[in-house]
Design an enzyme around this catalytic site. Structure first.
Site, PDB file in Angstrom:
ATOM      1  N   GLU A 136      15.959 -17.446 -11.347  1.00 38.93           N
ATOM      2  CA  GLU A 136      15.508 -16.064 -11.557  1.00 38.93           C
ATOM      3  C   GLU A 136      14.722 -15.957 -12.871  1.00 38.93           C
ATOM      4  O   GLU A 136      13.706 -15.254 -12.942  1.00 38.93           O
ATOM      5  CB  GLU A 136      16.724 -15.123 -11.534  1.00 38.93           C
ATOM      6  CG  GLU A 136      16.453 -13.672 -11.874  1.00 38.93           C
ATOM      7  CD  GLU A 136      15.412 -12.986 -10.998  1.00 38.93           C
ATOM      8  OE1 GLU A 136      14.988 -13.556  -9.983  1.00 38.93           O
ATOM      9  OE2 GLU A 136      14.988 -11.881 -11.365  1.00 38.93           O
ATOM     10  N   ARG A 159       3.436  -0.005  -5.166  1.00 37.57           N
ATOM     11  CA  ARG A 159       3.269  -0.626  -3.847  1.00 37.57           C
ATOM     12  C   ARG A 159       1.940  -1.358  -3.695  1.00 37.57           C
ATOM     13  O   ARG A 159       1.708  -2.049  -2.712  1.00 37.57           O
ATOM     14  CB  ARG A 159       3.351   0.448  -2.751  1.00 37.57           C
ATOM     15  CG  ARG A 159       4.675   1.169  -2.728  1.00 37.57           C
ATOM     16  CD  ARG A 159       4.656   2.234  -1.664  1.00 37.57           C
ATOM     17  NE  ARG A 159       4.558   1.664  -0.346  1.00 37.57           N
ATOM     18  CZ  ARG A 159       5.586   1.345   0.426  1.00 37.57           C
ATOM     19  NH1 ARG A 159       6.807   1.530  -0.014  1.00 37.57           N
ATOM     20  NH2 ARG A 159       5.400   0.838   1.609  1.00 37.57           N
ATOM     21  N   HIS A 208      16.148 -37.143 -11.696  1.00 39.43           N
ATOM     22  CA  HIS A 208      15.587 -37.561 -10.409  1.00 39.43           C
ATOM     23  C   HIS A 208      14.103 -37.223 -10.295  1.00 39.43           C
ATOM     24  O   HIS A 208      13.571 -37.160  -9.191  1.00 39.43           O
ATOM     25  CB  HIS A 208      16.383 -36.940  -9.259  1.00 39.43           C
ATOM     26  CG  HIS A 208      17.818 -37.367  -9.261  1.00 39.43           C
ATOM     27  ND1 HIS A 208      18.211 -38.646  -8.956  1.00 39.43           N
ATOM     28  CD2 HIS A 208      18.942 -36.691  -9.609  1.00 39.43           C
ATOM     29  CE1 HIS A 208      19.532 -38.736  -9.088  1.00 39.43           C
ATOM     30  NE2 HIS A 208      19.989 -37.568  -9.485  1.00 39.43           N
ATOM     31  N   GLU A 216       5.989 -14.608 -13.006  1.00 36.83           N
ATOM     32  CA  GLU A 216       5.501 -13.369 -12.395  1.00 36.83           C
ATOM     33  C   GLU A 216       4.773 -12.469 -13.390  1.00 36.83           C
ATOM     34  O   GLU A 216       3.731 -11.903 -13.074  1.00 36.83           O
ATOM     35  CB  GLU A 216       6.729 -12.656 -11.840  1.00 36.83           C
ATOM     36  CG  GLU A 216       6.508 -11.437 -11.040  1.00 36.83           C
ATOM     37  CD  GLU A 216       7.826 -10.930 -10.452  1.00 36.83           C
ATOM     38  OE1 GLU A 216       7.761 -10.192  -9.479  1.00 36.83           O
ATOM     39  OE2 GLU A 216       8.919 -11.238 -10.975  1.00 36.83           O
ATOM     40  N   LYS A 224       5.196  -4.142  -5.426  1.00 36.95           N
ATOM     41  CA  LYS A 224       6.652  -4.001  -5.521  1.00 36.95           C
ATOM     42  C   LYS A 224       7.339  -4.197  -4.164  1.00 36.95           C
ATOM     43  O   LYS A 224       8.249  -4.997  -4.042  1.00 36.95           O
ATOM     44  CB  LYS A 224       6.970  -2.612  -6.086  1.00 36.95           C
ATOM     45  CG  LYS A 224       8.442  -2.320  -6.244  1.00 36.95           C
ATOM     46  CD  LYS A 224       9.014  -3.119  -7.374  1.00 36.95           C
ATOM     47  CE  LYS A 224      10.499  -2.843  -7.579  1.00 36.95           C
ATOM     48  NZ  LYS A 224      11.111  -3.935  -8.359  1.00 36.95           N
ATOM     49  N   CYS A 268       0.853  -1.188   0.000  1.00 36.87           N
ATOM     50  CA  CYS A 268       0.000   0.000   0.000  1.00 36.87           C
ATOM     51  C   CYS A 268       0.891   1.241   0.000  1.00 36.87           C
ATOM     52  O   CYS A 268       1.993   1.236   0.529  1.00 36.87           O
ATOM     53  CB  CYS A 268      -0.927   0.105   1.197  1.00 36.87           C
ATOM     54  SG  CYS A 268      -1.997  -1.316   1.412  1.00 36.87           S
ATOM     55  N   ASN A 310      -1.012   1.610   6.059  1.00 34.36           N
ATOM     56  CA  ASN A 310      -0.216   0.624   5.336  1.00 34.36           C
ATOM     57  C   ASN A 310       0.279  -0.386   6.360  1.00 34.36           C
ATOM     58  O   ASN A 310       0.752   0.016   7.412  1.00 34.36           O
ATOM     59  CB  ASN A 310       0.972   1.351   4.672  1.00 34.36           C
ATOM     60  CG  ASN A 310       2.006   0.400   4.130  1.00 34.36           C
ATOM     61  OD1 ASN A 310       1.685  -0.705   3.729  1.00 34.36           O
ATOM     62  ND2 ASN A 310       3.254   0.832   4.118  1.00 34.36           N
ATOM     63  N   GLY A 311       0.134  -1.674   6.082  1.00 32.21           N
ATOM     64  CA  GLY A 311       0.620  -2.668   7.037  1.00 32.21           C
ATOM     65  C   GLY A 311      -0.522  -3.525   7.551  1.00 32.21           C
ATOM     66  O   GLY A 311      -1.596  -3.577   6.945  1.00 32.21           O
ATOM     67  N   TRP A 336      -3.071  -2.564  -1.569  1.00 30.16           N
ATOM     68  CA  TRP A 336      -2.806  -3.969  -1.907  1.00 30.16           C
ATOM     69  C   TRP A 336      -3.490  -4.760  -0.799  1.00 30.16           C
ATOM     70  O   TRP A 336      -3.057  -4.752   0.345  1.00 30.16           O
ATOM     71  CB  TRP A 336      -1.305  -4.236  -1.928  1.00 30.16           C
ATOM     72  CG  TRP A 336      -0.953  -5.609  -2.384  1.00 30.16           C
ATOM     73  CD1 TRP A 336      -0.862  -6.055  -3.677  1.00 30.16           C
ATOM     74  CD2 TRP A 336      -0.608  -6.733  -1.552  1.00 30.16           C
ATOM     75  NE1 TRP A 336      -0.490  -7.380  -3.691  1.00 30.16           N
ATOM     76  CE2 TRP A 336      -0.338  -7.820  -2.409  1.00 30.16           C
ATOM     77  CE3 TRP A 336      -0.509  -6.925  -0.182  1.00 30.16           C
ATOM     78  CZ2 TRP A 336       0.028  -9.084  -1.941  1.00 30.16           C
ATOM     79  CZ3 TRP A 336      -0.152  -8.185   0.294  1.00 30.16           C
ATOM     80  CH2 TRP A 336       0.107  -9.235  -0.585  1.00 30.16           C
ATOM     81  N   LYS A 390      10.858 -14.684 -13.156  1.00 29.87           N
ATOM     82  CA  LYS A 390      10.430 -13.583 -14.027  1.00 29.87           C
ATOM     83  C   LYS A 390       9.290 -14.029 -14.933  1.00 29.87           C
ATOM     84  O   LYS A 390       8.305 -13.319 -15.094  1.00 29.87           O
ATOM     85  CB  LYS A 390      11.591 -13.102 -14.924  1.00 29.87           C
ATOM     86  CG  LYS A 390      12.639 -12.253 -14.319  1.00 29.87           C
ATOM     87  CD  LYS A 390      12.228 -10.855 -13.949  1.00 29.87           C
ATOM     88  CE  LYS A 390      11.683 -10.807 -12.558  1.00 29.87           C
ATOM     89  NZ  LYS A 390      12.636 -10.805 -11.457  1.00 29.87           N
TER      90      LYS A 390
HETATM   91  O1  M6R Z   1      12.789  -5.331  -2.299  1.00 31.56           O
HETATM   92  P1  M6R Z   1      13.286  -6.749  -2.166  1.00 31.56           P
HETATM   93  O2  M6R Z   1      14.434  -7.041  -3.051  1.00 31.56           O
HETATM   94  O3  M6R Z   1      13.566  -7.123  -0.743  1.00 31.56           O
HETATM   95  O4  M6R Z   1      12.064  -7.622  -2.651  1.00 31.56           O
HETATM   96  C1  M6R Z   1      12.094  -9.015  -2.576  1.00 31.56           C
HETATM   97  C2  M6R Z   1      11.026  -9.636  -3.438  1.00 31.56           C
HETATM   98  O5  M6R Z   1       9.758  -9.247  -2.993  1.00 31.56           O
HETATM   99  C3  M6R Z   1      11.181  -9.248  -4.903  1.00 31.56           C
HETATM  100  O6  M6R Z   1      12.438  -9.561  -5.391  1.00 31.56           O
HETATM  101  C4  M6R Z   1      10.115  -9.967  -5.762  1.00 31.56           C
HETATM  102  O7  M6R Z   1      10.364 -11.342  -5.773  1.00 31.56           O
HETATM  103  C5  M6R Z   1      10.119  -9.401  -7.174  1.00 31.56           C
HETATM  104  N1  M6R Z   1       8.779  -9.090  -7.558  1.00 31.56           N
HETATM  105  C6  M6R Z   1      10.677 -10.328  -8.176  1.00 31.56           C
HETATM  106  O8  M6R Z   1      10.688  -9.775  -9.448  1.00 31.56           O
END
Ligand code: M6R
Length: 610
Positions: free
Chosen positions: A483, A27, A506, A490, A605, A2, A99-100, A75, A487
Site C-alpha cells: 500500500e 471521477r 531472490h 500514484e 477516483k 466521468c 459515463n461508461g 476521464w 501511494k
Molecule cells: O473504490 P474502490 O476501493 O473499489 O477502488 C479501488 C481502487 O481503484 C482504488 O483503491 C485505487 O487503487 C486508489 N486510487 C488507490 O489509492
C-alpha cells in the site's frame, strides 16, 4: 468514471451544474462541459479541455441562461482529452452526456454513418447522440427514443439526454453506471453521486439497472428494463454537506489522512462494547452466517485489494478460517472453484468499481454462502447487490489516493474476524477483550502516528529526487508495504515496489545501490530478527535505509540507515498504525515534487469502467 450532473428548474442552472461538477471532479478531470437550454429553446454548449475551473471561467465570461441543463467532467476512454471529445455531444436537437463505455460503438458508428450521420469526435458517446436523434424521428416521445436506443447499446453506462425542442425534460438511462435523482421543490436534479447535489437537496432516489427515467420540474417517472412504470425508494441523505470542502487543509488527501481517528471512531461505533464485538451489528443473519463460514474469498482492486491482503493474515491467524484474496479484474475472467461454506467479501471505498462489481455478479451465481461488501458509500451498487453491507463509515473520500478508506476497511475486518472466531469458538472471551481493547485504542494511536508529520516532511526531501523506492515488510506488513508503494507511485510518480523482505535475495537485491531508498516497516514482533537479517542484506550492498521501527526494536542509526522510532503499539492493530507514516511520506514527497496530489495524472477516483 466521468461525472454527470443534470437539472430541470425554473431558475438558471449553470451555477448548480458547475458546483456539482466540482464535487464530482474526483471521477475524472481531463475536460468538462455543459449544455443548457432556456424556455425559448436557445441552446448553449460550452466545453473546455482541463479541469472544471476552466469551464467555470468560460461560463462566467458569458451570461448563460436556461433552466434545463446537463454537465460532464470526463476521464477519457475513447478519444484523447480534447475539447472536441469533451461532452456534451450533440446530434441535431439532441444533447448527451455519458459515463461508461459503449462496447459496440464501432458497429453502431458504421450503421449511423450509412444513415448519413457525420461523426466529429472519437468518442463512443457520440453514437448515443446520433442513435437517439434517429430513434426520435419515429418515436412518440424522447423517453421512447431513449428506450429504443438503450436496447441497442452494449456495455456499462449512465447517460442523460435532452431535446432542445422540449426544453423542460431530461431523460436518463442507467445500465452499469450509477445515477441518483435528487428531488427539489418545483425542480429536480440528477448526478453520478449524491455528493454533487448536497447543496440543493437531501432527498434522493437511486435508479436500478436497466431503468430509464423521465424528469421534469414537477415529476420524475421511472421505467424498468421492461418499460414498466416502477417506484423506487426515496431516501433522506445524512451525508456531510461540506464533504466537498478542504477546510484548513491544503489537499483533500491531507484532510483525509488527518480525519482517520474520527473515521475509525465511526467504523467502530455501535459495533463493539468495552470488551466484545457485537456480531449482530455486522448485518442481517450475521450470527448464522459467520458461525458456519469455513473459507473467505476477498475480491477487490488497488488499495482495497491491499487491505484484503493484510486482513488475510487475521482471517487465518485469529479466526482460523482459510482466506484467499484476488484482484477483481483477474477473478472475473477465470474459472474459479467455489469452496464449501465460503463467504464472498468485496472490498471497496466507492462501491462502484466496475471490476469488483462484475466479479460480485459472477460470484453470486457460483454458490457462495453469502456475499458481503465492506464499503464506504451507502446506496452504492455493491451495497445494493450484496447480501450483507458492512459499512466502513469513513465519511466521503475525495482524494484519488485512498487513505482513510484503507484503515477503516482494516478496522472493519478486524471486527469481522473477531466475530467469526468468537461465533466458531476459536476466539476466547479473553482474546476477544484484548482485540477490542486494541480497537478502542486505535484513534489515539493514530493521533500519535500523525504527530510524526513534521519529521516525515523533513525526511521526504531525501526521496523527492529519486526515481525508484523499495518498501519492505514481513507478514501482514508486506501488504502494508504494498500500500505504501502504491501511494508513492500514484501521487509522486516515483516508481515504487513492495517486497516481502525475505524475498529480496531472490532477485530484487540486484537493484540495491545508493540511489535506491529502501523503506522498512519494522514493528517489534516475532519476525523482527528475520527482518533485521534482511536489513543487513541491504546494508551490505550499500543500500540507503529508512527504517520505521518500534522504539523497542533495537535498531541503531548510522550513515547508511535512518531510524524513525515509532511508539510501541498493540501488535494486533500495528498494521493500521504503520500505514499512517507511509501515507504521510508519500503525501510530503508529492508536495515537494509539486504534483497534483488530489487528482494525479491519468487516474480517477471511482473506476466505473473496465
Ligand atoms: O473504490 P474502490 O476501493 O473499489 O477502488 C479501488 C481502487 O481503484 C482504488 O483503491 C485505487 O487503487 C486508489 N486510487 C488507490 O489509492
Amino acid at each position: 468514471m466521468c461525472g454527470i450532473v443534470g437539472a430541470v428548474a425554473q431558475r438558471d442552472v449553470a451555477e448548480i451544474l458547475v458546483e456539482g461538477l466540482r464535487r464530482l471532479e474526483y471521477r475524472g478531470y481531463d475536460s468538462a462541459g455543459v449544455a443548457i437550454v432556456d424556455d425559448k429553446q436557445n441552446l448553449t454548449r460550452i466545453r473546455r479541455l482541463g479541469k472544471v475551473q476552466e469551464l467555470s471561467d468560460a461560463i462566467d465570461e458569458q451570461h448563460v441562461v436556461g433552466g434545463t441543463g446537463i454537465a460532464h467532467t470526463r476521464w477519457a476512454t475513447h478519444g484523447e482529452p480534447s475539447e472536441i471529445n469533451a461532452h456534451p455531444h450533440i446530434s441535431g436537437d439532441i444533447s448527451v452526456v455519458h459515463n461508461g463505455i459503449i462496447e459496440n460503438h464501432e458497429a453502431l458508428r458504421e450503421v449511423l454513418k450509412a444513415r448519413g450521420y457525420e461523426f466529429v469526435s472519437q468518442t463512443d458517446t457520440e453514437v448515443i447522440a446520433h442513435l437517439v436523434e434517429w430513434e426520435l424521428r419515429s418515436a412518440s416521445s424522447l423517453r421512447e427514443a431513449v428506450q429504443s436506443a438503450a436496447a441497442q447499446l452494449e456495455g456499462a453506462y449512465g447517460t442523460v439526454i435532452f431535446d432542445r425542442k422540449d426544453p423542460t425534460r431530461l431523460v436518463v438511462a442507467r445500465s452499469g453506471s450509477p445515477i441518483v435523482i435528487g428531488f427539489g421543490v418545483g425542480e429536480n436534479f440528477l448526478a453520478s453521486d449524491q455528493l454533487a447535489l448536497l447543496n440543493v437537496t437531501r432527498r434522493f432516489m437511486y435508479l436500478e439497472e436497466g431503468d430509464v427515467a423521465e424528469m421534469t420540474r414537477r415529476e420524475v417517472k421511472v421505467f424498468d428494463s421492461q418499460g414498466q412504470a416502477v417506484e423506487r425508494e426515496v431516501i433522506e441523505s445524512n451525508a456531510e454537506h461540506d464533504a466537498g470542502d478542504k477546510g484548513q487543509y491544503r489537499h483533500f488527501m491531507q484532510k483525509e489522512i488527518f480525519e482517520q481517528p474520527t473515521a475509525l471512531k465511526g467504523t467502530m461505533e455501535g459495533r463493539i462494547t468495552h470488551n466484545s464485538v457485537i456480531t449482530e451489528s455486522i448485518g442481517v443473519n450475521a450470527v448464522e452466517i459467520l458461525s458456519k463460514v469455513e473459507h473467505v474469498q476477498i475480491i477487490a482492486c488497488g488499495t482495497s485489494y491491499n487491505s484484503g491482503m493484510a486482513a488475510r493474515y487475521w482471517f487465518e491467524d485469529i479466526a482460523g478460517v482459510s482466506c484467499d484474496v484476488e484482484i477483481a479484474s483477474e477473478f472475473r475472467y477465470r474459472n474459479f472453484v467455489t469452496r464449501p461454506n465460503s463467504l464472498l467479501i468485496t472490498l471497496s471505498q466507492s462501491g462502484e468499481t466496475a471490476d469488483t462489481l462484475a466479479a460480485l455478479r459472477i460470484a453470486k451465481q457460483r454458490g457462495y454462502m453469502a456475499a458481503m461488501t465492506i464499503c464506504n458509500v451507502s446506496g452504492s451498487s455493491l451495497v445494493r447487490e450484496s447480501d450483507i453491507a458492512f459499512m466502513t463509515r469513513a465519511g466521503t473520500e475525495i482524494g484519488v489516493a485512498s487513505t482513510k478508506a484503507f484503515t477503516t476497511q482494516l478496522a472493519a475486518m478486524l471486527m469481522l474476524v473477531t466475530a467469526i472466531g468468537k461465533e466458531q469458538g476459536r476466539v476466547s472471551s479473553e482474546k476477544e477483550a484484548e482485540i477490542v481493547e486494541a480497537i478502542h485504542a486505535l484513534p489515539v494511536q493514530i493521533e500519535s502516528a500523525l504527530a510524526f508529520d513534521k519529521q516525515i516532511e523533513a525526511l521526504a526531501e531525501d526521496f523527492a529526487d529519486k526515481h525508484h523506492t523499495l518498501f519492505l515488510g514481513r507478514g501482514e506488513y508486506y501488504p502494508i508495504a504494498m500500500e505504501a508503494a502504491l501511494k508513492l507511485k500514484e501521487i509522486s510518480y516515483i516508481h515504487a515496489e513492495a517486497y516481502a523482505a525475505g524475498e529480496l535475495k531472490h532477485g530484487p537485491l540486484a537493484l540495491i545501490d545508493a540511489d535506491m531508498p529502501v523503506v522498512v516497516i519494522a514493528p517489534n514482533n516475532d519476525l523482527l530478527e528475520k527482518l533485521k537479517s534482511n536489513v543487513e542484506e541491504v546494508r551490505a550492498r550499500g543500500g540507503l535505509l529508512y527504517v520505521f521501527a518500534d522504539e523497542q526494536a533495537g535498531f541503531e542509526e548510522d550513515d547508511t540507515m535512518k531510524i524513525i522510532p515509532m511508539p510501541h503499539v498493540s501488535e494486533i492493530t500495528a498494521p493500521i498504525f504503520y500505514t499512517v507514516p507511509m501515507q504521510l511520506l508519500s503525501y510530503h514527497v508529492a508536495l515537494i515534487k509539486g504534483t497534483d496530489v488530489d487528482q494525479p495524472r491519468n487516474l480517477a477516483k471511482a473506476v466505473t469502467v473496465e
